[in-house]
Design an enzyme around this catalytic site. Sequence first.
Site, PDB file in Angstrom:
ATOM      1  N   TYR A 159       0.345  -0.206   0.390  1.00 58.95           N
ATOM      2  CA  TYR A 159      -0.263  -0.972  -0.679  1.00 58.95           C
ATOM      3  C   TYR A 159      -0.825  -0.194  -1.794  1.00 58.95           C
ATOM      4  O   TYR A 159      -0.474  -0.792  -3.227  1.00 58.95           O
ATOM      5  CB  TYR A 159      -1.631  -1.390   0.110  1.00 58.95           C
ATOM      6  CG  TYR A 159      -2.111  -2.779  -0.597  1.00 58.95           C
ATOM      7  CD1 TYR A 159      -1.473  -4.112  -0.175  1.00 58.95           C
ATOM      8  CD2 TYR A 159      -3.234  -2.834  -1.195  1.00 58.95           C
ATOM      9  CE1 TYR A 159      -2.185  -5.050  -1.202  1.00 58.95           C
ATOM     10  CE2 TYR A 159      -3.799  -3.991  -1.941  1.00 58.95           C
ATOM     11  CZ  TYR A 159      -3.168  -5.015  -1.573  1.00 58.95           C
ATOM     12  OH  TYR A 159      -3.829  -6.215  -2.154  1.00 58.95           O
ATOM     13  N   GLU A 175       3.333  -1.545  -9.778  1.00 57.92           N
ATOM     14  CA  GLU A 175       2.793  -2.891 -10.486  1.00 57.92           C
ATOM     15  C   GLU A 175       2.136  -2.333 -11.750  1.00 57.92           C
ATOM     16  O   GLU A 175       2.610  -2.890 -12.994  1.00 57.92           O
ATOM     17  CB  GLU A 175       1.861  -4.041  -9.820  1.00 57.92           C
ATOM     18  CG  GLU A 175       2.552  -4.658  -8.383  1.00 57.92           C
ATOM     19  CD  GLU A 175       1.759  -5.373  -7.826  1.00 57.92           C
ATOM     20  OE1 GLU A 175       0.801  -5.772  -8.292  1.00 57.92           O
ATOM     21  OE2 GLU A 175       1.877  -5.620  -6.609  1.00 57.92           O
TER      22      GLU A 175
END
Length: 362
Positions: free
Chosen positions: A286, A293
């Site tokens: 994660y 991103e």
Amino acid sequence: MAGPSLRPHVHWAQRHRELFLRVDLSDVRNPDITITDNVLHFRAQGHGAKGDNIYEFEIEFLEPVEPKPVCRVTQRQLNITVQKKESNWWERLTKQEKRPLFLAPDFDRWLDESDAEMELKEKEEEKINKMKIESRVPKDPFKHLKKGYLIMYNLVQFLGFSWIFVNMTVRLFILGKDSFYDTFHTISDMMYFCQTLALMEIMNSLIGLVRSPLIPAVVQVFGRNFVLFVILGSLEEMQSKPVVFFIFYFWSITELFRYPYYMLSCIGIEWKPLTWLRYTVWIPLYPLGGLAEAVCIVQSIPIFSETGKFSLGLPNPLNVTIQFPFVLQIYLIALFLGIFVNFRHLYKQRKQHLGPKKRKMK
């Protein structure tokens, strides 16, 4: 050698269905308790009124009992529970009318017949009330339909992300680093499909079809779709960058364990290795996915500044100037706040499913 066997003090009480025997022995060792021909045979070594010794006794019950007593040993005493074959109240414990000297009532648990009947009546009323409450709860006529939909949704998503993961892995082994540069053109159609379908997770949470909190679902789905559709989908310059590979790869690995876990949960199956993977692999993936991103957004800011795409310039009905690169800078802050929100949510879930209390219950 141990001395001759002695009789311990035994206290008894009853209910309509059960007999309770409390043997006053501490540090009990090697208890041997059997019921044969309606006679309870007891023999054990422990510390009683005559010190540490072997104690034994026999009790022939007044009426038939079940032949399997339940024994519970504590540091200070030994408790025996015997089930009556018929639910009724006995006038005494033993078949012989004269009570044995070692036997006495257990006043801590003693009830007379009227009190016991009242207790039994309260239990029956509680059971009836529980059944009434359960009968008032309306049965969901669409239960099986909802379950079938959730199974199919998680199955389709699992197959989609499995295709993405396998395709990217095979291409990585065959082409090496060259596979980084055309990841988007090879994988984007399937990723578009899966991430568009993921909007249903927000709807499922919103209408109460699943118990997942709404905010973490919104943060993850809209965050991914913003990167996929707005950043990568609108800028051809970004589609050939290596960061796309890492974004897609981290997303797919996470979902390889999440969707099958939920699919099996729909049919009441829990596979412990899968549960562990579901609530563990996100710990490294994660943050890495969020970092990928963020790198993608940072790399896109100069391109958006140069092209002016999505920027709102004057004149316009709002009479304001909004530069999209500035929006992306604000979004970067929101991205890390979203990572924190989801990280905390997933950590709480991990404690619930894999924490000490969960292991103890199992």
